[in-house]
Design an enzyme around this catalytic site. Structure first.
Site, short mmCIF file in Angstrom:
data_model
loop_
_atom_site.label_atom_id
_atom_site.label_comp_id
_atom_site.label_asym_id
_atom_site.label_seq_id
_atom_site.Cartn_x
_atom_site.Cartn_y
_atom_site.Cartn_z
CE LYS A 1 -58.83 -21.08 16.82
NZ LYS A 1 -57.72 -21.62 16.04
CG ASP B 1 -56.17 -9.36 12.83
OD1 ASP B 1 -57.05 -9.68 12.01
OD2 ASP B 1 -55.14 -10.04 13.03
CG HIS C 1 -60.05 -14.17 17.12
ND1 HIS C 1 -61.20 -14.44 16.43
CD2 HIS C 1 -59.10 -13.99 16.17
CE1 HIS C 1 -60.95 -14.44 15.12
NE2 HIS C 1 -59.67 -14.16 14.94
CE LYS D 1 -50.98 -10.78 12.66
NZ LYS D 1 -51.58 -12.13 12.71
#
Ligand code: BG6
Length: 489
Positions: A182, A235, A240, A336
């Site tokens: 990114k 995850d 990240h 989420k």
């Protein structure tokens, strides 16, 4: 500097990731003239009944899905001249033949990328089979791309590293963490090391806390099969969020090459104090509302066990035991089904040592704050107190603002950036074996599945328990969807 001519072999070529990200990125690189020396794509799967033409059709649809304005004639030409397909047998001898034939046909020098866009269980046998037929070293360069998740804990990551290292040298291995592709993430390096002003403030003397938030509006979607055995820590956090943390916290590297930057990132990871249980809160979303619409709870999602204990939210505090950061908490939060999509890094500076504005409470709102936003709007805001007109002193907190979309055209997709770097042989934005292992070691105390998982309604900023360890100050414009408030003292 253009990439060498090469063959790009995608394992799992008809899968979701390939269709959504890899094939469209390869087309973009072609369309933008980065692969003029020649880049031929060979899709590989076990799917029967697919031949070159059928795969070309899949590729066309994938590219049009991602870029409806793609030039039709140019796309057709690319697909018919540069894209091929091969299904695989138990051993890769036929694959070797096909690769050799394609290289001869197009006078390629034997540079090869093997991109494993495969479920984790398929990595080891594929790597072994590549090694068994000698595809780990070719006439030109050979590079291996591995997608996350890279292991599911320290032991499995080590085992996978060992296996891969039996056939490939670390300098051939490109572990993808798409956050590193990114633009704003890379810009952190420029922001920090091209602007001397900030670097002189970048330590425990001036900074009070750092909060990294990656909130998603989406739920688990159709990925329960994978997510049930992963959860937010595996995850998102291990990969990240940890990558973002290392880029914010690392020392000035000796140069911009991969080795120098990775060395500094690894030093950061090694300096993090072992996580204690009270420094982490896990959560799972229950039914709730997003944008005024009812959404299901995690346990009702297709493929999720009705008594699942998989966490869809994690908040934790990390402490870096090094001279630069000792005593500065790093808060990490991800979830989420949060109220909105938001990825940002908040650097909160210490308050003025003496507060002279008696009419104003020196609370969280009156701090210089640097907000680096990655999603949905990429840019920086630096918040200051200014005097609002009128008497007596009334202070307003206002930003100096830079946003990518006001200054630049559309940003490249992360995958495009990463694949171009890969073709150029630049490993800076890829994850080193030591980074992966150190990061898994760090989160090991939280991965035993025994930790409490607190419920939170979909459409909120996570379980109430997490407020204790998050400190993101509300900012102007947060409105009703404000990330959870200040630390509940
Ligand atoms: C992936 C995770 O790596 O990143 C997903 O597996 C997550 O669960 C995604 O949704 C988020 O990526 P982005 O680029 O949309 O922030």
């Amino acid at each position: 500097h253009e990439p060498d001519p090469s063959l790009f072999v995608i394992f799992g070529a008809t899968g979701d990731l390939s269709r959504r990200k890899i094939l469209p990125a390869l087309w973009q690189l072609h369309a933008q003239g980065f692969t003029k020396q020649g880049l031929y794509v060979l899709g590989v799967t076990r799917d029967d009944n697919i031949e070159d033409d059928a795969f070309r059709q899949i590729t066309l649809e994938a590219v049009r899905g991602a870029d409806p304005n793609a030039d039709a004639a140019a796309l057709q030409e690319w697909v018919s001249k540069y894209v091929y397909f091969q299904d695989v047998d138990e051993d890769y001898a036929p694959l070797v033949e096909r690769i050799t034939a394609l290289e001869q046909e197009h006078s390629l020098p034997g540079n090869r990328t093997f991109y494993l866009s495969l479920p984790p269980g398929a990595f080891p046998p594929t790597v072994e089979k590549l090694g068994a037929v000698g595809l780990n070293h070719g006439p030109g360069w050979t590079r291996l791309v591995i997608e996350k998740p890279f292991g599911r804990d320290l032991a499995s990551a080590r085992a996978l590293n060992d296996l891969v290292h039996r056939c490939f040298d670390e300098s051939q291995i490109y572990r993808i963490d798409h956050y590193l592709g990114k633009e704003t993430v890379q810009n952190l390096i420029v922001f920090r090391f091209a602007n001397a002003m900030f670097e002189s403030l970048w330590d425990r003397d001036r900074i009070e806390s750092v909060t990294i938030t990656v909130a998603e509006e989406l739920g688990v979607e159709k990925r329960a099969g994978y997510y049930e055995s992963a959860g937010a820590l595996r995850d998102m956090v291990q990969s990240h969020l940890t990558q973002l943390l290392t880029l914010v916290a690392m020392d000035v590297p000796s140069g911009l090459d991969a080795a120098a930057i990775r060395a500094e990132k690894i030093k950061v990871l090694r300096s993090i104090r072992p996580i204690s249980p009270e420094d982490a809160v896990l959560g799972q979303y229950e039914p709730g509302q997003i944008d005024g619409k009812d959404v299901a709870g995690y346990r009702e999602e297709p493929g999720v066990a009705p008594d699942s204990r998989t966490e869809t939210f994690a908040a934790l505090t990390l402490h870096l035991e090094n001279w630069r950061w000792q005593g500065v908490p790093f808060y990490l939060r991800t979830g989420k089904r949060m109220p909105r999509r938001l990825t940002e890094i908040e650097i909160k500076f210490r308050r003025a040592p003496v507060w002279m504005f008696r009419s104003v409470v020196a609370d969280e709102l009156h701090r210089n704050t640097l907000l680096v936003t990655l999603q949905p709007n990429e840019g920086f805001s630096l918040f200051f107190d200014v005097k609002a007109p009128g008497e007596p002193f009334r202070l307003r907190r206002l930003p100096l603002h830079f946003s990518y979309d006001e200054e630049f055209a559309v940003l490249p997709e992360a995958y495009q950036t990463l694949i171009l770097d890969l073709l150029l042989g630049d490993q800076t934005l890829f994850v080193h074996a030591d980074e992966v292992e150190t990061s898994w070691a760090l989160y090991a105390p939280l991965l035993d599945g025994r930790r409490a998982v607190y419920p939170y309604p979909a459409g909120t900023w996570g379980p109430i328990e997490a407020e204790l360890i998050s400190s993101r100050a509300p900012l102007p414009g947060d409105g009703s969807a404000a990330p959870r408030g200040t630390r509940a003292a």
